[in-house]
Motif scaffolding. Structure first.
Motif, mmCIF file in Angstrom:
data_model
loop_
_atom_site.group_PDB
_atom_site.id
_atom_site.type_symbol
_atom_site.label_atom_id
_atom_site.label_comp_id
_atom_site.label_asym_id
_atom_site.label_seq_id
_atom_site.Cartn_x
_atom_site.Cartn_y
_atom_site.Cartn_z
ATOM 1 N N GLY A 54 21.671 77.415 73.583
ATOM 2 C CA GLY A 54 20.396 78.191 74.679
ATOM 3 C C GLY A 54 19.243 78.834 74.449
ATOM 4 N N ASN A 103 12.734 77.434 78.925
ATOM 5 C CA ASN A 103 14.575 77.122 78.065
ATOM 6 C C ASN A 103 15.028 75.820 77.807
ATOM 7 O OD1 ASN A 103 14.412 76.142 80.835
ATOM 8 N ND2 ASN A 103 15.706 76.936 81.430
ATOM 9 N N ALA A 110 17.665 77.019 84.906
ATOM 10 C CA ALA A 110 18.947 76.925 84.527
ATOM 11 C C ALA A 110 19.589 75.416 85.099
ATOM 12 C CB ALA A 110 19.729 78.163 85.109
#
Length: 174
Positions: A54, A103, A110
Motif C-alpha cells: 500500500g 501508487n 486504486a
C-alpha cells in the motif's frame, strides 16, 4: 516483383508494429531538470517503495510558471504508466511546487494492476500554451511489489509428519 513484395511487407509492418506512448525528447530546451529554467527540484520519494504494502511514491518539482504537464513512469522493458496527464492531453499545473502521487499501479488508480518489480524512470514534461515542450526532468524509483503477509491471519509453522513413510493400501496412516 521484389519491389511489390517489399512494399507489401512495409505496409504490413506499419499495421502490426506496437509503439510505446511515451515521449522522450533527449536534450530539448529546458534540460533534464538540473539546468532547466522551467522544471527544477525534480525528485521521486521514497527512492524505493512497495505498492504491495500500500505504499506510494511522490513525484515533486517546482514549475517556474503555469504550464501543462505530462508525468509518467517507464520500466526497463518500456511499459509506460501515466501518473499525471497524457502525451496528448497534459494536465494544467500552476507555478510553484507541484506534487503527484503514484501508487505503483497501472493505471495510476486504486483498481489498477500492481506493476512488476524493477527500476522505473519517472519523467515530467512541461508544455507551453502552443503545445511545445519547454522543459523536462527525470529521476528513478525502485518498485518492490512484494505482497505483505497479514500478521493477523493464521499461519502454519513447524509442520511435521510421523511416520515419514506409510502405505495407504494397507490402511496405514500418517
Amino acid at each position: 516483383m521484389w519491389k511489390k513484395f517489399l512494399a507489401v511487407m512495409a505496409i504490413i509492418g506499419l499495421f502490426t508494429t506496437t509503439t510505446a506512448s511515451a515521449v522522450d525528447v533527449g536534450s530539448e530546451p529546458g534540460g533534464n531538470g538540473s539546468g532547466s529554467q522551467v522544471i527544477s527540484g525534480f525528485a521521486v520519494s521514497p527512492a524505493s517503495f512497495n505498492p504491495g504494502a500500500g505504499q506510494t511514491a511522490t513525484v515533486s518539482y517546482t514549475l517556474s510558471g503555469a504550464y501543462n504537464v505530462y508525468v509518467y513512469a517507464v520500466s526497463s522493458n518500456f511499459d509506460v504508466i501515466e501518473i499525471a496527464g497524457t502525451a496528448v492531453a497534459p494536465v494544467a499545473a500552476a507555478a510553484g511546487s507541484v506534487t503527484h502521487s503514484w501508487n505503483g499501479k497501472k493505471p495510476n488508480a486504486a483498481t489498477g494492476t500492481t506493476v512488476a518489480n524493477g527500476t522505473y524512470t519517472v519523467k515530467a514534461f512541461a508544455y507551453n500554451a502552443a503545445g511545445s515542450i519547454v522543459g523536462f526532468a527525470s529521476s528513478t524509483v525502485i518498485v518492490t511489489s512484494t505482497p505483505v503477509v497479514d500478521p493477523n491471519v493464521p499461519h502454519i509453522a513447524d509442520l511435521k509428519v510421523n511416520p515419514l513413510t506409510f502405505s495407504a493400501s494397507t490402511d496405514q496412516t500418517t
